[in-house]
Design a protein around this motif. Structure first.
Motif, PDB file in Angstrom:
ATOM      1  N   HIS A   4       0.790  -1.196  -0.029  1.00 42.94           N
ATOM      2  CA  HIS A   4      -0.126  -0.022   0.130  1.00 42.94           C
ATOM      3  C   HIS A   4       0.823   1.314  -0.024  1.00 42.94           C
ATOM      4  O   HIS A   4       1.865   1.146   0.514  1.00 42.94           O
ATOM      5  N   LEU A   5       0.255   2.204  -0.737  1.00 42.40           N
ATOM      6  CA  LEU A   5       1.067   3.491  -0.719  1.00 42.40           C
ATOM      7  C   LEU A   5       0.092   4.395  -0.312  1.00 42.40           C
ATOM      8  O   LEU A   5      -0.946   4.829  -0.802  1.00 42.40           O
ATOM      9  N   GLU A  35      -5.751  13.988   3.837  1.00 41.66           N
ATOM     10  CA  GLU A  35      -5.406  15.448   4.086  1.00 41.66           C
ATOM     11  C   GLU A  35      -4.873  15.784   5.651  1.00 41.66           C
ATOM     12  O   GLU A  35      -4.711  16.906   5.734  1.00 41.66           O
ATOM     13  N   ASN A  36      -4.743  14.567   6.235  1.00 40.31           N
ATOM     14  CA  ASN A  36      -4.175  14.747   7.787  1.00 40.31           C
ATOM     15  C   ASN A  36      -3.824  13.598   8.533  1.00 40.31           C
ATOM     16  O   ASN A  36      -4.356  12.468   7.685  1.00 40.31           O
ATOM     17  N   GLY A  37      -2.882  13.610   9.328  1.00 38.91           N
ATOM     18  CA  GLY A  37      -2.554  12.274   9.703  1.00 38.91           C
ATOM     19  C   GLY A  37      -3.597  11.574  10.737  1.00 38.91           C
ATOM     20  O   GLY A  37      -3.490  10.109  10.635  1.00 38.91           O
ATOM     21  N   LEU A  38      -4.976  12.129  11.327  1.00 40.67           N
ATOM     22  CA  LEU A  38      -5.970  11.385  11.946  1.00 40.67           C
ATOM     23  C   LEU A  38      -6.692  10.511  10.810  1.00 40.67           C
ATOM     24  O   LEU A  38      -6.657   9.339  11.102  1.00 40.67           O
ATOM     25  N   SER A  41      -4.310   7.532   9.887  1.00 41.20           N
ATOM     26  CA  SER A  41      -4.185   6.554  11.003  1.00 41.20           C
ATOM     27  C   SER A  41      -5.446   5.850  11.171  1.00 41.20           C
ATOM     28  O   SER A  41      -5.251   4.715  11.492  1.00 41.20           O
ATOM     29  N   GLU A  42      -6.743   6.362  11.033  1.00 36.88           N
ATOM     30  CA  GLU A  42      -7.718   5.569  10.957  1.00 36.88           C
ATOM     31  C   GLU A  42      -8.144   4.682   9.919  1.00 36.88           C
ATOM     32  O   GLU A  42      -8.235   3.378  10.192  1.00 36.88           O
ATOM     33  N   TYR A  43      -7.517   5.158   8.995  1.00 35.09           N
ATOM     34  CA  TYR A  43      -7.705   4.068   7.740  1.00 35.09           C
ATOM     35  C   TYR A  43      -6.772   2.955   7.814  1.00 35.09           C
ATOM     36  O   TYR A  43      -6.905   1.697   7.884  1.00 35.09           O
ATOM     37  N   VAL A  47      -7.033  -1.197   7.947  1.00 34.58           N
ATOM     38  CA  VAL A  47      -6.661  -2.330   6.955  1.00 34.58           C
ATOM     39  C   VAL A  47      -5.443  -2.933   7.322  1.00 34.58           C
ATOM     40  O   VAL A  47      -4.900  -3.745   6.726  1.00 34.58           O
ATOM     41  N   TYR A  48      -4.693  -2.291   8.494  1.00 34.61           N
ATOM     42  CA  TYR A  48      -3.207  -2.769   8.695  1.00 34.61           C
ATOM     43  C   TYR A  48      -3.233  -4.425   8.799  1.00 34.61           C
ATOM     44  O   TYR A  48      -4.037  -5.010   9.692  1.00 34.61           O
ATOM     45  N   LYS A  49      -2.419  -5.177   8.023  1.00 32.04           N
ATOM     46  CA  LYS A  49      -2.033  -6.510   8.470  1.00 32.04           C
ATOM     47  C   LYS A  49      -0.705  -6.940   8.517  1.00 32.04           C
ATOM     48  O   LYS A  49       0.247  -6.197   7.544  1.00 32.04           O
ATOM     49  N   LYS A  50      -0.037  -7.458   9.254  1.00 35.49           N
ATOM     50  CA  LYS A  50       1.278  -7.807   9.584  1.00 35.49           C
ATOM     51  C   LYS A  50       2.044  -8.429   8.295  1.00 35.49           C
ATOM     52  O   LYS A  50       3.327  -8.146   8.204  1.00 35.49           O
TER      53      LYS A  50
END
Length: 134
Positions: A4-5, A35-38, A41-43, A47-50
Motif C-alpha cells: 500500500h502507498l 489530508e491529515n494524519g488522523l 491513521s484511522e484508515y 486495513v493494517y495486516k502484519k
C-alpha cells in the motif's frame, strides 16, 4: 506482493503532483491520499495486516493531526518491519530532520516535491527495492 502507498498531506497541489509523479514512474498503481494524519491513521488501523507492506509519504505540518502525532499514533498498532515512512516536507529545519531520523519508522527525509528521479532511486534502494524486485 501486495503493498500500500499512502500520501498524507494537507496540500492538495502537493498530493496532485506526487500522484502524477508516482503514476508516471510506475512507482505504485493506486496511491491513497489523506489530508491529515488522523484520517490516515484511522484508515491504517482498519486495513493494517502484519503480512502486508505499507509505504507512507508523510508531511509534517498539517492540521488536525500533524506528521509527528501520526508517527506517535501508529506506534500503537503497527510495526516498523512492514511500515516504511518517508517524510516529505518543505521544512528545512535541522531539528525536523533529526527528529525524523530518530523514528524507527522513517527511512528517509525528502524535500517537496518528490521528483521522478527520487522515485526511481527509491525503487532500487535497500529500504524499498524489495517491493519492486518480485
Amino acid at each position: 506482493m501486495k503493498w500500500h502507498l499512502l500520501l498524507v498531506d494537507d496540500d492538495e497541489v502537493s498530493i496532485k503532483i506526487s500522484s502524477f509523479m508516482i503514476e508516471e514512474t510506475h512507482f505504485h498503481p493506486a496511491p491513497i491520499s489523506f489530508e491529515n494524519g488522523l484520517r490516515a491513521s484511522e484508515y491504517l488501523r482498519e486495513v493494517y495486516k502484519k503480512e502486508e507492506k505499507y509505504v507512507i509519504f508523510l508531511d509534517i505540518n498539517m492540521p488536525v493531526m500533524n506528521g509527528w502525532e501520526f508517527l506517535d499514533e501508529i506506534k500503537n498498532f503497527t510495526e516498523p518491519a512492514n511500515v516504511k515512512i518517508l517524510i516529505v516536507s518543505s521544512s528545512v529545519h535541522e531539528d525536523d530532520k533529526t527528529r525524523a531520523g530518530a523514528s524507527e519508522f522513517v527511512i528517509q527525509y525528502l524535500s517537496k516535491p518528490v521528483s521522478p528521479d527520487t522515485l526511481e532511486e527509491l525503487k532500487h534502494s535497500a529500504s524499498l527495492g524489495f517491493l519492486f524486485n518480485e
